[in-house]
Design a protein around this motif. Structure first.
Motif, PDB file in Angstrom:
ATOM      1  N   VAL A  76      43.531  45.204  33.239  1.00  0.00           N
ATOM      2  CA  VAL A  76      44.097  46.543  33.130  1.00  0.00           C
ATOM      3  C   VAL A  76      45.110  46.592  31.998  1.00  0.00           C
ATOM      4  N   PRO A 123      44.036  40.877  45.746  1.00  0.00           N
ATOM      5  CA  PRO A 123      44.310  40.033  44.579  1.00  0.00           C
ATOM      6  C   PRO A 123      43.039  39.517  43.915  1.00  0.00           C
ATOM      7  N   PHE A 124      42.050  39.195  44.741  1.00  0.00           N
ATOM      8  CA  PHE A 124      40.829  38.631  44.166  1.00  0.00           C
ATOM      9  C   PHE A 124      40.008  39.686  43.430  1.00  0.00           C
ATOM     10  N   ALA A 181      49.292  35.751  33.862  1.00  0.00           N
ATOM     11  CA  ALA A 181      48.135  36.170  34.661  1.00  0.00           C
ATOM     12  C   ALA A 181      47.377  34.973  35.233  1.00  0.00           C
ATOM     13  N   LEU A 185      49.189  43.635  39.495  1.00  0.00           N
ATOM     14  CA  LEU A 185      48.083  44.009  38.618  1.00  0.00           C
ATOM     15  C   LEU A 185      47.195  42.830  38.256  1.00  0.00           C
ATOM     16  N   VAL A 186      47.812  41.677  38.024  1.00  0.00           N
ATOM     17  CA  VAL A 186      47.002  40.547  37.581  1.00  0.00           C
ATOM     18  C   VAL A 186      46.476  39.727  38.755  1.00  0.00           C
ATOM     19  N   GLY A 187      46.718  40.211  39.980  1.00  0.00           N
ATOM     20  CA  GLY A 187      46.061  39.585  41.119  1.00  0.00           C
ATOM     21  C   GLY A 187      46.825  38.462  41.780  1.00  0.00           C
ATOM     22  N   ALA A 188      48.171  38.582  41.818  1.00  0.00           N
ATOM     23  CA  ALA A 188      48.937  37.588  42.568  1.00  0.00           C
ATOM     24  C   ALA A 188      48.817  37.894  44.051  1.00  0.00           C
ATOM     25  N   LYS A 189      48.779  36.834  44.843  1.00  0.00           N
ATOM     26  CA  LYS A 189      48.719  37.046  46.285  1.00  0.00           C
ATOM     27  C   LYS A 189      50.081  37.496  46.782  1.00  0.00           C
ATOM     28  N   ARG A 210      41.454  42.171  41.854  1.00  0.00           N
ATOM     29  CA  ARG A 210      42.190  42.439  40.610  1.00  0.00           C
ATOM     30  C   ARG A 210      42.020  41.336  39.581  1.00  0.00           C
ATOM     31  N   ARG A 211      41.721  40.133  40.036  1.00  0.00           N
ATOM     32  CA  ARG A 211      41.495  39.061  39.070  1.00  0.00           C
ATOM     33  C   ARG A 211      40.181  39.264  38.326  1.00  0.00           C
ATOM     34  N   THR A 265      47.708  32.808  39.589  1.00  0.00           N
ATOM     35  CA  THR A 265      46.531  32.377  40.342  1.00  0.00           C
ATOM     36  C   THR A 265      46.588  30.882  40.634  1.00  0.00           C
ATOM     37  N   TYR A 280      41.299  49.775  40.680  1.00  0.00           N
ATOM     38  CA  TYR A 280      42.019  48.537  41.045  1.00  0.00           C
ATOM     39  C   TYR A 280      42.676  48.652  42.419  1.00  0.00           C
ATOM     40  N   TYR A 304      50.988  46.082  48.695  1.00  0.00           N
ATOM     41  CA  TYR A 304      49.761  46.810  48.315  1.00  0.00           C
ATOM     42  C   TYR A 304      49.722  48.203  48.905  1.00  0.00           C
TER      43      TYR A 304
END
Ligand SMILES: Nc1ncnc2c1ncn2[C@@H]1O[C@H](COP(=O)(O)OP(=O)(O)OP(=O)(O)O)[C@@H](O)[C@H]1O
Ligand SMILES: [Mg+2]
Lengths: 217, 285
Positions: free
Chosen positions: A82, A74-75, A102, B206-210, A77-78, A106, A48, B285
């Motif tokens: 995990v 971020p993209f 989650a 972890l869940v992909g926030a910008k 990880r989407r 987005t 990740y 990051y």
């Protein structure tokens, strides 16, 4: 899918990963086995992209550790789900909002969120408990919430870092069954564990790592 | 959706670092209050001083021996000088009348003749109502043939000019200091909130926030604190001014611009300090 090419990783001058090369294919279920401190979590972190190789390269779908930019992370990880030993749920919000989290980050629409959250909660059998707080749930239930959160963005792989580490045998089996089910639906699973029990009961390809070195399969 | 999510998370920061939030809002209120005290004081001093300045008059006394024609010539010369707003001629007769008005006695009955000189009373344009301009204009007029003397309230005007600057400078220094302290306190509060919320930050990553999405609630929180502090400060200023007008000094001036200034300051302090804190302390990051 996921490829490690001669990955060497140093942290503070000590070698953590030493020449790791492997590949995980679409829809595979793979165990990552090794004693404590062997480097299992470190391998997952490379996937990740929380950590980059000092040498070598990690490729995840169409992202490469050598080229990925901060904006792309971020993209990436989407596309991953995990889960951890300690669940990492937010204690200040209920099950529904933990899972919805989650999607919210987005920028999803609220009717879409509602529909998707209810679907994944049903998937992990927690539809009834959507208004409860993490502190009101058992360990197994908390891990199921974490799984629901991990699968809500339809990841191609679940990265599970000792997901049963805090659970008793019976509950571990429960979690394993859910992961197996998700895997049967086409999602790959890479699961770090040192539980002999689980490794004996569930037969999957197993990567063994010791002292940062991958043993021959 | 996205917007409300951010606002909600911004507010949640308040309850995470309660004590430091309280301290930084209090400090915003305190410094904005002091800033407005300074602004109100200078506003009032300013209006008082410009009243004083507008009363500044140059009195130009004319040589007693000059005839009316010569006096007209002098007036034409004075007319050409820059910076004058108004010229009034006071003839010997006018001067005598003034004398009688002021002292209650007819000058002829005391002296049998009128020794008072004719004069011009000059008012300066607003931008020339200061010591330097008055000095220059005076010396120019003094050069005109037939002008005996030019007098004005030299001391008063130079005192005003000298001390006002020091007063303003001191005030501005204090304001800068207060803003800096408030800034640092807020910066630190945001740092603490970031620390207190490291769990949610970790999960967001972890869940992909910008990046911007993760940072925004903290900046919102800083802005909320700034604006809230400004709100409290405005209320405090409003009531303080009311009390002073009622019990101490009824002529106190309060302009609504001061409230606007407080809000702008609160917003800016909140926004900039939290933005900098986030930049420094939130490694995404
Ligand atoms: N941030 C870090 N700084 C320094 N050393 C680290 C860091 N993270 C991991 N390590 C070291 O890297 C090695 C591998 O750690 P890792 O967490 O990957 O092991 P693990 O196989 O997941 O162990 P466990 O089963 O206990 O979770 C350990 O020796 C650990 O001390
Ligand atoms: Mg580990």
């Amino acid at each position: 899918m996921i490829e490690f090419y001669n990955v060497h990783t140093k942290i503070d001058n000590s070698v953590i990963l030493n020449n790791i090369t492997f590949r995980i294919l679409k829809g595979e279920f793979v165990f990552l086995k090794g004693s404590s401190g062997a480097g299992k979590s470190t391998i997952l972190r490379h996937i990740y992209m929380d950590l980059y190789p000092t040498q070598g390269m990690v490729i995840v779908e169409n992202y490469s550790s050598a080229k990925i930019s901060d904006k792309e992370i971020p993209f990436l990880r989407r596309k991953l789900g995990v889960i951890f030993q300690d669940f990492k749920l937010l204690s200040d919000r209920n099950v529904f909002d933990n899972v919805a989290f989650a999607l919210r980050v987005t920028g999803a629409k609220s009717n879409e969120i509602k529909r998707k959250v209810m679907r994944v909660l049903t998937e992990v059998n927690l539809g009834q408990k959507r208004n409860m707080y993490p502190s009101e749930l058992s360990g197994g239930e908390q891990q199921r919430v974490a799984i629901a959160r991990a699968i809500i963005n339809n990841p191609f792989i679940i990265l599970a870092d000792e997901p049963t580490g805090n659970l008793d045998t019976k509950t571990s089996v429960e979690i394993m069954e859910i992961l197996e089910k998700i895997n049967r639906q086409g999602t790959a699973v890479l699961m770090a564990t040192h539980s002999q029990e689980i490794l004996k009961k569930y037969k999957h390809r197993t990567l063994t790592i010791e002292n940062g070195i991958l043993e021959k399969e | 959706m996205n917007f409300w999510f951010t606002i909600r998370e911004g507010f949640k920061g308040f309850s995470r670092a309660r004590l430091s939030t309280f301290i930084s809002i209090s400090s915003i209120v305190f410094s904005l209050f002091l800033i407005s005290v300074f602004l109100i004081v200078s506003l009032n001093i300013d209006s008082w001083i410009s009243q004083l300045r507008s009363k500044l008059e140059l009195e130009v006394f004319i040589d007693r021996t000059k005839s009316d024609n010569e006096i007209q010539l002098i007036q034409q010369k004075i007319n050409k000088i820059n910076g004058l707003a108004e010229i009034n001629y006071i003839s010997k007769e006018d001067a005598a009348k003034r004398f009688e008005k002021e002292f209650g006695q007819n000058i002829y009955s005391i002296l049998n003749s009128n020794p008072l000189p004719a004069s011009f009373v000059l008012k300066l344009k607003k931008e020339h109502q200061n010591a330097q301009s008055a000095q220059i204009i005076t010396s120019e007029i003094s050069k005109i043939d037939g002008v005996e003397e030019v007098i004005y309230q030299k001391e008063l005007i130079s005192v005003i000019d000298n001390y006002i600057e020091i007063l303003y400078l001191g005030g501005i220094l204090i304001i800068v200091l207060l803003i800096t302290i408030t800034f640092i306190l807020l910066y630190n509060t945001i740092r603490l909130t970031i620390y207190a919320r490291r769990d949610i930050i970790e999960i967001m990553k972890l869940v992909g926030a910008k990046k911007s999405f993760i940072k925004r609630p903290f900046v919102i929180e800083g802005i909320l604190q700034g604006v809230l502090g400004a709100g409290f400060a405005c209320v405090a200023v409003y009531f303080a001014v009311k009390l002073i007008i009622r019990f101490v000094y009824p002529y106190l001036i309060l302009k609504s611009e001061i409230f606007a200034i407080l809000f702008v300051l609160g917003f800016l302090i909140g926004y900039l300090s939290s933005w900098m804190s986030v930049r420094k302390h939130l490694q995404t990051y």
